[in-house]
Design a protein around this motif. Structure first.
Motif, mmCIF file in Angstrom:
data_model
loop_
_atom_site.group_PDB
_atom_site.id
_atom_site.type_symbol
_atom_site.label_atom_id
_atom_site.label_comp_id
_atom_site.label_asym_id
_atom_site.label_seq_id
_atom_site.Cartn_x
_atom_site.Cartn_y
_atom_site.Cartn_z
ATOM 1 N N LEU A 112 -2.339 0.043 -3.427
ATOM 2 C CA LEU A 112 -2.959 1.196 -2.748
ATOM 3 C C LEU A 112 -3.335 0.848 -1.309
ATOM 4 O O LEU A 112 -3.168 -0.278 -0.858
ATOM 5 C CB LEU A 112 -4.209 1.651 -3.524
ATOM 6 C CG LEU A 112 -4.053 1.787 -5.047
ATOM 7 C CD1 LEU A 112 -5.375 2.232 -5.674
ATOM 8 C CD2 LEU A 112 -2.927 2.750 -5.398
ATOM 9 N N ASN A 113 -3.911 1.838 -0.629
ATOM 10 C CA ASN A 113 -4.244 1.669 0.782
ATOM 11 C C ASN A 113 -5.219 0.526 1.054
ATOM 12 O O ASN A 113 -6.025 0.158 0.207
ATOM 13 C CB ASN A 113 -4.878 2.949 1.336
ATOM 14 C CG ASN A 113 -3.830 3.923 1.829
ATOM 15 O OD1 ASN A 113 -2.794 3.515 2.345
ATOM 16 N ND2 ASN A 113 -4.096 5.196 1.656
ATOM 17 N N ASP A 124 -10.591 2.653 -5.291
ATOM 18 C CA ASP A 124 -9.488 3.125 -6.145
ATOM 19 C C ASP A 124 -8.790 1.955 -6.850
ATOM 20 O O ASP A 124 -8.340 2.095 -7.992
ATOM 21 C CB ASP A 124 -8.468 3.931 -5.329
ATOM 22 C CG ASP A 124 -8.945 5.363 -5.083
ATOM 23 O OD1 ASP A 124 -9.993 5.752 -5.638
ATOM 24 O OD2 ASP A 124 -8.260 6.087 -4.332
ATOM 25 N N SER A 179 0.792 -1.241 0.000
ATOM 26 C CA SER A 179 0.000 0.000 0.000
ATOM 27 C C SER A 179 0.821 1.287 0.000
ATOM 28 O O SER A 179 0.409 2.285 0.575
ATOM 29 C CB SER A 179 -1.017 -0.016 1.154
ATOM 30 O OG SER A 179 -0.392 0.056 2.390
ATOM 31 N N TYR A 185 1.479 3.236 -2.578
ATOM 32 C CA TYR A 185 1.131 4.176 -3.655
ATOM 33 C C TYR A 185 -0.300 4.683 -3.453
ATOM 34 O O TYR A 185 -1.059 4.124 -2.652
ATOM 35 C CB TYR A 185 1.242 3.479 -5.022
ATOM 36 C CG TYR A 185 2.639 2.951 -5.297
ATOM 37 C CD1 TYR A 185 3.553 3.692 -6.057
ATOM 38 C CD2 TYR A 185 3.045 1.728 -4.773
ATOM 39 C CE1 TYR A 185 4.832 3.207 -6.280
ATOM 40 C CE2 TYR A 185 4.322 1.247 -4.986
ATOM 41 C CZ TYR A 185 5.216 1.990 -5.745
ATOM 42 O OH TYR A 185 6.490 1.519 -5.958
ATOM 43 N N ASN A 186 -0.636 5.740 -4.188
ATOM 44 C CA ASN A 186 -2.031 6.163 -4.246
ATOM 45 C C ASN A 186 -2.446 6.154 -5.712
ATOM 46 O O ASN A 186 -1.634 5.835 -6.597
ATOM 47 C CB ASN A 186 -2.238 7.535 -3.587
ATOM 48 C CG ASN A 186 -1.380 8.613 -4.234
ATOM 49 O OD1 ASN A 186 -1.247 8.665 -5.452
ATOM 50 N ND2 ASN A 186 -0.775 9.459 -3.413
ATOM 51 N N ASP A 188 -8.857 1.200 0.195
ATOM 52 C CA ASP A 188 -9.042 1.756 -1.150
ATOM 53 C C ASP A 188 -9.533 0.729 -2.167
ATOM 54 O O ASP A 188 -9.040 0.688 -3.298
ATOM 55 C CB ASP A 188 -7.711 2.342 -1.661
ATOM 56 C CG ASP A 188 -7.543 3.794 -1.247
ATOM 57 O OD1 ASP A 188 -8.535 4.398 -0.789
ATOM 58 O OD2 ASP A 188 -6.422 4.307 -1.388
#
Ligand code: OSB
Ligand code: MG
Length: 357
Positions: free
Chosen positions: A205-206, A212, A180, A182-183, A209
């Motif tokens: 990602l998170n 996303d 996690s 990156y966004n 998320d």
């Protein structure tokens, strides 16, 4: 327990593995469970400290002395009054599976319907000093016989590293894990990975998320695999429905136990989503449970279940898991988890003890 080598992921590095081992007595039979929470809240919000607190103050008092028919039967009774803390619940459940197996003279593999006597495994390789250093470390594992390698990545330490390993091992089954880091914006930097023929990109990602991830997956040919985001079978269903991933990493500790892990496995089989068994640098106790889980039919990708010597100098179980020459590890067949505790080593590494009569 000291690790043989520093293990670095995007959120931090560790030289030691702290964990909680539960010993549960049911009608005179002892079962063992491992709580996979780590010392730091860097992979998950759960830690050894929060687990110690929840087990002692809430979870164990709630179930002690009560009758349960199946190892997972305490879960619905506690899920509303003890939110979260899935790694604690998984540890209790693991010990109860061990008891049930010993009561019935059946291995965990047999109890849950495992179909394989050995399972495909790989190594999860931590972030190294440089791409060249990483290639050297990978080479060491390849020489030991591992046929699948996972690289830990983080921003700026991703493309060059993965390219270098791919160049050195053109046919290797290779995958990456971002934990996690990156966004949805910075994940564009991962695009070059799409040309490196990777099995999957894990948890870019998170944790929260899923939506996303559903935006990100169509931008990549490579399957996205979710780890941290999937805490229960509902999350798995939602992620699959939204197209947030094409593969799921199942860790019994992260999802609250073997029973929930099996439910996720069954759902993924119905939905044609491959799964594989993740790892949390377990001792022999948790490793035995992971091997049994990975013997279920839907676990078609190699697991992060390496030989004991990849992690530790010695273990708290008498069993020392080794790699077979086809990059597999043999699933324990003795009753329960199929392990025996080494009492001297357990004592040697014990930092604190608590007994709840
Ligand atoms: O993300 O899969 C992960 C270890 C600790 C925390 C998170 C992860 C890992 C690993 C190691 O990748 C897997 C293993 O036990 O070998
Ligand atoms: Mg992971």
């Amino acid at each position: 327990m000291p690790l043989r080598s520093t293990f670095a992921i995007s959120s931090g590095a560790s030289d030691e593995r702290d964990c909680i081992i539960l010993e549960v007595t049911v009608d005179g039979i002892k079962g063992y469970g491992e709580c996979v929470a780590e010392r730091d809240p860097s992979y998950s919000s759960e830690t050894v400290g929060t687990s110690w607190h929840i087990l002692n103050e809430f979870l164990i008092p709630e179930i002690l002395g009560k009758d349960f028919k199946e190892p997972g039967d305490f879960q619905p009774k506690v899920s509303f009054i003890i939110k979260g803390h899935l790694m604690c619940k998984a540890a209790v459940e693991m010990a109860l599976w061990d008891v049930k197996g010993k009561q019935e003279g059946k291995s965990l593999k047999t109890l849950i319907g495992g179909v394989r006597s050995k399972v495909d495994v790989g190594v999860s390789v931590g972030i190294q000093e440089s791409p060249q250093a990483l290639v050297k470390v990978v080479e060491g594992y390849v020489k030991q016989g591992y046929k699948r390698i996972k690289l830990k990545i983080k921003p700026q330490r991703d493309i060059a590293e993965t390219r270098a390993v791919r160049k050195a091992f053109p046919d290797m089954r290779l995958q990456v894990d971002a934990n996690s880091a990156y966004n949805i914006e910075s994940a564009k930097d991962l695009k070059p990975l799409d040309e490196l023929d990777l099995l999957l990109i894990e948890q870019p990602l998170n944790e929260d998320d899923i939506i996303d991830h559903a935006q990100l997956q169509p931008q990549f040919k490579t399957p996205i695999c979710l780890d941290e985001s999937i805490l229960c079978v509902r999350h798995a269903r939602q992620a699959i429905d939204l197209g947030a991933c094409r593969i799921i990493n199942i860790k019994p500790g992260r999802v609250g136990g073997i029973t929930e892990a099996m439910a996720i496995h069954d759902l993924c089989q119905q939905r044609n989503v491959p799964v594989w068994c993740g790892g949390m640098l377990e001792t022999g106790v948790g490793r035995a449970a992971n091997l049994a889980l990975a013997s279920l039919p839907g676990f078609i990708l190699p697991g992060d279940i390496s030989a004991t010597e990849r992690y530790f100098f010695e273990d708290i179980t008498q069993q020392w898991f080794t790699l077979n020459n086809d990059s597999t590890i043999t699933v324990p067949e003795a009753p329960g988890l199929g392990i025996d505790i080494d009492p001297d080593n357990l004592e040697k590494y014990t930092l604190a003890k608590m007994t709840i009569p």
